[in-house]
Write a protein that holds these residues in place. Sequence first.
Motif, PDB file in Angstrom:
ATOM      1  N   ARG A   1       0.825  -1.218   0.000  1.00  0.00           N
ATOM      2  CA  ARG A   1       0.000   0.000   0.000  1.00  0.00           C
ATOM      3  C   ARG A   1       0.857   1.266   0.000  1.00  0.00           C
ATOM      4  O   ARG A   1       0.369   2.348  -0.287  1.00  0.00           O
ATOM      5  CB  ARG A   1      -0.957  -0.041   1.187  1.00  0.00           C
ATOM      6  N   ILE A   2       2.151   1.125   0.363  1.00  0.00           N
ATOM      7  CA  ILE A   2       3.012   2.321   0.290  1.00  0.00           C
ATOM      8  C   ILE A   2       3.924   2.259  -0.947  1.00  0.00           C
ATOM      9  O   ILE A   2       4.846   3.052  -1.074  1.00  0.00           O
ATOM     10  CB  ILE A   2       3.837   2.530   1.576  1.00  0.00           C
ATOM     11  N   GLY A   3       3.683   1.281  -1.830  1.00  0.00           N
ATOM     12  CA  GLY A   3       4.397   1.318  -3.117  1.00  0.00           C
ATOM     13  C   GLY A   3       5.291   0.145  -3.439  1.00  0.00           C
ATOM     14  O   GLY A   3       5.842   0.086  -4.529  1.00  0.00           O
ATOM     15  N   TRP A   4       5.472  -0.793  -2.512  1.00  0.00           N
ATOM     16  CA  TRP A   4       6.335  -1.947  -2.831  1.00  0.00           C
ATOM     17  C   TRP A   4       5.577  -2.910  -3.745  1.00  0.00           C
ATOM     18  O   TRP A   4       4.377  -3.151  -3.547  1.00  0.00           O
ATOM     19  CB  TRP A   4       6.747  -2.679  -1.552  1.00  0.00           C
ATOM     20  N   ASN A   5       6.254  -3.452  -4.739  1.00  0.00           N
ATOM     21  CA  ASN A   5       5.612  -4.416  -5.640  1.00  0.00           C
ATOM     22  C   ASN A   5       5.705  -5.825  -5.084  1.00  0.00           C
ATOM     23  O   ASN A   5       4.977  -6.710  -5.497  1.00  0.00           O
ATOM     24  CB  ASN A   5       6.257  -4.352  -7.033  1.00  0.00           C
ATOM     25  N   ARG A   6       6.673  -6.063  -4.164  1.00  0.00           N
ATOM     26  CA  ARG A   6       6.875  -7.392  -3.581  1.00  0.00           C
ATOM     27  C   ARG A   6       6.857  -7.269  -2.076  1.00  0.00           C
ATOM     28  O   ARG A   6       7.302  -6.274  -1.541  1.00  0.00           O
ATOM     29  CB  ARG A   6       8.248  -7.971  -3.978  1.00  0.00           C
ATOM     30  N   CYS A   7       6.405  -8.332  -1.412  1.00  0.00           N
ATOM     31  CA  CYS A   7       6.447  -8.319   0.047  1.00  0.00           C
ATOM     32  C   CYS A   7       7.462  -9.364   0.481  1.00  0.00           C
ATOM     33  O   CYS A   7       7.116 -10.439   0.933  1.00  0.00           O
ATOM     34  CB  CYS A   7       5.062  -8.630   0.606  1.00  0.00           C
ATOM     35  N   SER A   8       8.728  -9.073   0.260  1.00  0.00           N
ATOM     36  CA  SER A   8       9.769  -9.984   0.748  1.00  0.00           C
ATOM     37  C   SER A   8      10.325  -9.322   2.000  1.00  0.00           C
ATOM     38  O   SER A   8       9.648  -8.527   2.635  1.00  0.00           O
ATOM     39  CB  SER A   8      10.818 -10.193  -0.335  1.00  0.00           C
ATOM     40  N   CYS A   9      11.566  -9.607   2.388  1.00  0.00           N
ATOM     41  CA  CYS A   9      12.160  -8.860   3.498  1.00  0.00           C
ATOM     42  C   CYS A   9      12.152  -7.378   3.108  1.00  0.00           C
ATOM     43  O   CYS A   9      12.376  -7.051   1.933  1.00  0.00           O
ATOM     44  CB  CYS A   9      13.604  -9.275   3.719  1.00  0.00           C
ATOM     45  N   ALA A  10      11.965  -6.483   4.079  1.00  0.00           N
ATOM     46  CA  ALA A  10      11.939  -5.050   3.762  1.00  0.00           C
ATOM     47  C   ALA A  10      13.231  -4.636   3.040  1.00  0.00           C
ATOM     48  O   ALA A  10      13.196  -3.890   2.070  1.00  0.00           O
ATOM     49  CB  ALA A  10      11.758  -4.247   5.043  1.00  0.00           C
ATOM     50  N   MET A  11      14.361  -5.138   3.542  1.00  0.00           N
ATOM     51  CA  MET A  11      15.642  -4.757   2.939  1.00  0.00           C
ATOM     52  C   MET A  11      16.206  -5.910   2.122  1.00  0.00           C
ATOM     53  O   MET A  11      17.406  -6.213   2.192  1.00  0.00           O
ATOM     54  CB  MET A  11      16.625  -4.337   4.032  1.00  0.00           C
ATOM     55  N   CYS A  12      15.341  -6.575   1.377  1.00  0.00           N
ATOM     56  CA  CYS A  12      15.773  -7.731   0.583  1.00  0.00           C
ATOM     57  C   CYS A  12      17.007  -7.381  -0.256  1.00  0.00           C
ATOM     58  O   CYS A  12      17.080  -6.297  -0.847  1.00  0.00           O
ATOM     59  CB  CYS A  12      14.633  -8.185  -0.338  1.00  0.00           C
ATOM     60  N   ILE A  13      17.918  -8.321  -0.321  1.00  0.00           N
ATOM     61  CA  ILE A  13      19.158  -8.098  -1.087  1.00  0.00           C
ATOM     62  C   ILE A  13      18.873  -7.817  -2.561  1.00  0.00           C
ATOM     63  O   ILE A  13      19.687  -7.229  -3.245  1.00  0.00           O
ATOM     64  CB  ILE A  13      20.110  -9.305  -0.965  1.00  0.00           C
TER      65      ILE A  13
ATOM     66  N   SER B   1      16.474  -5.938  -3.673  1.00  0.00           N
ATOM     67  CA  SER B   1      15.733  -4.683  -3.849  1.00  0.00           C
ATOM     68  C   SER B   1      16.387  -3.802  -4.910  1.00  0.00           C
ATOM     69  O   SER B   1      17.625  -3.727  -4.996  1.00  0.00           O
ATOM     70  CB  SER B   1      15.679  -3.911  -2.532  1.00  0.00           C
ATOM     71  N   THR B   2      15.549  -3.116  -5.644  1.00  0.00           N
ATOM     72  CA  THR B   2      16.046  -2.201  -6.686  1.00  0.00           C
ATOM     73  C   THR B   2      16.516  -0.896  -6.025  1.00  0.00           C
ATOM     74  O   THR B   2      16.176  -0.639  -4.863  1.00  0.00           O
ATOM     75  CB  THR B   2      14.904  -1.872  -7.659  1.00  0.00           C
ATOM     76  N   PRO B   3      17.261  -0.058  -6.748  1.00  0.00           N
ATOM     77  CA  PRO B   3      17.659   1.236  -6.163  1.00  0.00           C
ATOM     78  C   PRO B   3      16.460   2.036  -5.649  1.00  0.00           C
ATOM     79  O   PRO B   3      16.519   2.637  -4.578  1.00  0.00           O
ATOM     80  CB  PRO B   3      18.345   1.943  -7.340  1.00  0.00           C
TER      81      PRO B   3
END
Length: 401
Positions: free
Chosen positions: A299-311, A313-315
Amino acid sequence: MFIRDTECTRDTPVTFGKQDQPVYGKCVRISPGIDGRTDSAHFRKTYLPELLPLEEYDRIVVLLSGGKDSVACLYKLLELGVPREKIECWHHNIDGGHPLRRMDWRCIGNYVRALTEAEGIKLRVSYRVNGFFGELYRIGASEPIEWIDPVSQKVKQCRLSPNYIKCQQLREQAPEDLEMLLKRYGYRMKFPAKSADLSRRWCSAYLKICVADAVVSNLDRLGELKKQKEQCKVLIVSGERRGESSGRAKYNEMELHRTNAERRSHRTVHQWRAVIDYSEKDVWEVLKRHHVNPHPCYRIGWNRCSCAMCIFSTPSLFAGIREIYPEEYEALKKDEEILGFTLDNKKCLDDFVGDAKSCVCRKDQAAIRSILTGSFSKRQIFVKNWRYPAGAFHGAKGGPC
Ligand code: SF4
């Protein structure tokens, strides 16, 4: 044919995400939409042509990360008519109670608890003690795996490894060359590699896959799976989809689970990727039909719900982390200095993020609150006017777990 997440939009027609008809108790054997592969020794060994009728399983476990695909799996089982008391949701906590550090969303525990309580389904939380950062800075054997019993809420521990016991003895003796002696039992001290190879991408293996496997075999060892019976039958349901990545496109829908041990332990364990052929649109359709509020990260814009700081993650996702969790972003930069090893294969975190625009959308203030404070209550789980979250239909980049 499946629809890749990169090609899926709000206008994609719903194909698989339509209401399922109840089959539980009707002796129906579900078979895969696409025949399973048998083109390697591994696939031949794990090949499963069809599931048992759902009523024949003693326990049906949903691996509930809190992401939309795992939530859709839970509702698929309910639509198929599986009684709630037969389903158990297992959630792997990535932080494992680490006293200082977090890799995961602050609200993830409350979100999965709210959902399972609202649906009257047991929740079993499991983890490796001290989670991601404990493993990252590990010198010696890995920490033990624990779970919280869904009824008594007591912490139960899996059998300790001989190496872990030896390391504990060394720590008690505190010899001068302790670190060197501990290193004989292994050490980590580097970030997981951004690779499909699980021996190098250790986070998925050590914090998720091994945790589930250890819980299955330890529940069995403690007699919690078999009860009075000779043979127990467990179905593990997980939410991987072909549309997410080319790797997942090749998965089999159903197979014998790694912990299957029919002859040795009288334990049948099947795995079912229940939404493997679903498009992203199909999955949202299930949540929409059941009025389920998606995890606040979507709901705040992430396309995936993996770890918040997933390795992975895009820039733009890491720019979002810098905005909402600045202390955790700074701590991650410090980790790169201490370890002499960057999270990205080539660049330090700041260079990797560069001037990417943050993905954070601040329109949904309740979601922002949950993300910042970790709060999420049972009364927030269902919404009357369901809407696509800001992160929907933005492709699949940002995490494979
Ligand atoms: S979500 Fe990302 S960081 Fe978390 S375990 Fe999976 S690959 Fe690792």
